[in-house]
Design a protein around this motif. Structure first.
Motif, mmCIF file in Angstrom:
data_model
loop_
_atom_site.group_PDB
_atom_site.id
_atom_site.type_symbol
_atom_site.label_atom_id
_atom_site.label_comp_id
_atom_site.label_asym_id
_atom_site.label_seq_id
_atom_site.Cartn_x
_atom_site.Cartn_y
_atom_site.Cartn_z
ATOM 1 N N PRO A 63 0.813 -1.225 0.000
ATOM 2 C CA PRO A 63 0.000 0.000 0.000
ATOM 3 C C PRO A 63 0.844 1.273 0.000
ATOM 4 N N THR A 64 1.927 1.269 0.764
ATOM 5 C CA THR A 64 2.804 2.433 0.822
ATOM 6 C C THR A 64 3.499 2.657 -0.519
ATOM 7 N N VAL A 65 3.965 1.577 -1.120
ATOM 8 C CA VAL A 65 4.655 1.676 -2.411
ATOM 9 C C VAL A 65 3.696 2.198 -3.478
ATOM 10 N N LEU A 66 2.495 1.616 -3.538
ATOM 11 C CA LEU A 66 1.529 2.042 -4.549
ATOM 12 C C LEU A 66 1.119 3.501 -4.358
ATOM 13 N N LYS A 67 0.918 3.889 -3.109
ATOM 14 C CA LYS A 67 0.531 5.274 -2.843
ATOM 15 C C LYS A 67 1.645 6.238 -3.265
ATOM 16 N N SER A 68 2.903 5.857 -3.026
ATOM 17 C CA SER A 68 4.020 6.723 -3.432
ATOM 18 C C SER A 68 4.138 6.814 -4.950
ATOM 19 N N LEU A 69 3.618 5.813 -5.661
ATOM 20 C CA LEU A 69 3.621 5.831 -7.122
ATOM 21 C C LEU A 69 2.385 6.532 -7.683
ATOM 22 N N GLY A 70 1.540 7.040 -6.785
ATOM 23 C CA GLY A 70 0.346 7.757 -7.225
ATOM 24 C C GLY A 70 -0.874 6.887 -7.442
ATOM 25 N N VAL A 71 -0.801 5.623 -7.036
ATOM 26 C CA VAL A 71 -1.940 4.718 -7.180
ATOM 27 C C VAL A 71 -2.811 4.847 -5.931
ATOM 28 N N GLU A 72 -3.953 5.473 -6.092
ATOM 29 C CA GLU A 72 -4.870 5.679 -4.960
ATOM 30 C C GLU A 72 -5.885 4.564 -4.825
ATOM 31 N N SER A 73 -6.239 3.938 -5.960
ATOM 32 C CA SER A 73 -7.212 2.847 -5.919
ATOM 33 C C SER A 73 -6.875 1.841 -7.011
ATOM 34 N N HIS A 74 -7.512 0.683 -6.910
ATOM 35 C CA HIS A 74 -7.234 -0.380 -7.869
ATOM 36 C C HIS A 74 -8.507 -1.185 -8.081
ATOM 37 N N THR A 75 -8.686 -1.682 -9.271
ATOM 38 C CA THR A 75 -9.819 -2.528 -9.606
ATOM 39 C C THR A 75 -9.356 -3.594 -10.580
ATOM 40 N N ALA A 76 -10.179 -4.604 -10.789
ATOM 41 C CA ALA A 76 -9.834 -5.651 -11.751
ATOM 42 C C ALA A 76 -10.094 -5.212 -13.180
ATOM 43 N N TYR A 77 -10.823 -4.117 -13.355
ATOM 44 C CA TYR A 77 -11.122 -3.628 -14.698
ATOM 45 C C TYR A 77 -9.833 -3.183 -15.383
ATOM 46 N N THR A 78 -9.705 -3.523 -16.647
ATOM 47 C CA THR A 78 -8.551 -3.076 -17.427
ATOM 48 C C THR A 78 -9.040 -2.386 -18.695
ATOM 49 N N ASP A 79 -8.229 -1.486 -19.191
ATOM 50 C CA ASP A 79 -8.590 -0.688 -20.366
ATOM 51 C C ASP A 79 -7.646 -1.030 -21.499
ATOM 52 N N ARG A 80 -8.196 -1.348 -22.653
ATOM 53 C CA ARG A 80 -7.354 -1.671 -23.811
ATOM 54 C C ARG A 80 -6.545 -0.480 -24.287
ATOM 55 N N HIS A 81 -6.991 0.712 -23.945
ATOM 56 C CA HIS A 81 -6.299 1.942 -24.355
ATOM 57 C C HIS A 81 -5.620 2.601 -23.146
ATOM 58 N N ALA A 82 -5.088 1.788 -22.269
ATOM 59 C CA ALA A 82 -4.465 2.288 -21.040
ATOM 60 C C ALA A 82 -3.172 3.034 -21.350
ATOM 61 N N ASP A 83 -2.789 3.898 -20.405
ATOM 62 C CA ASP A 83 -1.524 4.615 -20.571
ATOM 63 C C ASP A 83 -0.356 3.668 -20.262
ATOM 64 N N TRP A 84 0.852 4.156 -20.408
ATOM 65 C CA TRP A 84 2.031 3.310 -20.275
ATOM 66 C C TRP A 84 2.176 2.719 -18.878
ATOM 67 N N SER A 85 1.800 3.463 -17.831
ATOM 68 C CA SER A 85 1.974 2.941 -16.476
ATOM 69 C C SER A 85 1.008 1.789 -16.189
ATOM 70 N N ASP A 86 -0.231 1.897 -16.677
ATOM 71 C CA ASP A 86 -1.188 0.805 -16.501
ATOM 72 C C ASP A 86 -0.769 -0.419 -17.308
ATOM 73 N N THR A 87 -0.256 -0.190 -18.506
ATOM 74 C CA THR A 87 0.216 -1.288 -19.346
ATOM 75 C C THR A 87 1.398 -1.992 -18.683
ATOM 76 N N LEU A 88 2.311 -1.217 -18.110
ATOM 77 C CA LEU A 88 3.452 -1.793 -17.402
ATOM 78 C C LEU A 88 2.983 -2.612 -16.201
ATOM 79 N N PHE A 89 2.031 -2.077 -15.444
ATOM 80 C CA PHE A 89 1.498 -2.788 -14.289
ATOM 81 C C PHE A 89 0.851 -4.102 -14.729
#
Length: 145
Positions: A63-89
């Motif tokens: 949780p601390t690592v994700l928050k420091s990376l700017g990730v405030e929330s997470h879901t199982a939904y994925t987007d085919r047109h995601a930005d580079w950080s979501d694609t990397l994740f």
């Protein structure tokens, strides 16, 4: 007065609990809670054994690592047109230790396993259910991970 003497409704309490709610309920019962007529407890109770992957994520203080990376929330939904950080994740989640027979190419499956651990066996899911898995999960804040 005992709870059953105060109200007839408390004496007839039926409980259906799962996950952390089940743990909380069982702890209350062990502490002496009265007035429960029946209980159906699913998933866990007082002896929680976290899988290796969960212990690993806990040790990383995720949780601390994700928050420091700017990730405030997470879901199982994925987007085919995601930005580079979501694609990397998404690609990083492919590296999770998942049994060979449970591996698939669905980013949603990878996210669900990351959030909840292994919840189902792929051979028991039909295509329609597998394709709709993103509809059956909630949004988590980084703190709840």
């Amino acid at each position: 007065m005992k709870p059953c003497e105060k109200s007839r409704w408390i004496c007839r309490l039926d409980v259906l609990s799962r996950c952390l709610g089940a743990t909380t309920f069982v702890m209350a019962m062990l502490a002496g809670m009265q007035g429960v007529r029946s209980a159906l407890i699913s998933q866990i109770a007082t002896h929680i054994r976290a899988p290796l992957s969960t212990r690993f994520k806990t040790g990383l203080h995720l949780p601390t690592v994700l928050k420091s990376l700017g990730v405030e929330s997470h879901t199982a939904y994925t987007d085919r047109h995601a930005d580079w950080s979501d694609t990397l994740f998404d690609r990083m989640l492919r590296l999770q230790p998942i049994p060979l027979e449970e591996r698939c190419w669905s980013s949603v499956c990878h996210h669900i396993t990351f959030l909840y651990g292994m919840l189902y066996e792929h051979e028991r899911l039909n295509k329609a259910t597998h394709d709709a898995l993103h509809e059956k999960t909630a949004i988590f804040t980084s703190v709840t991970l």
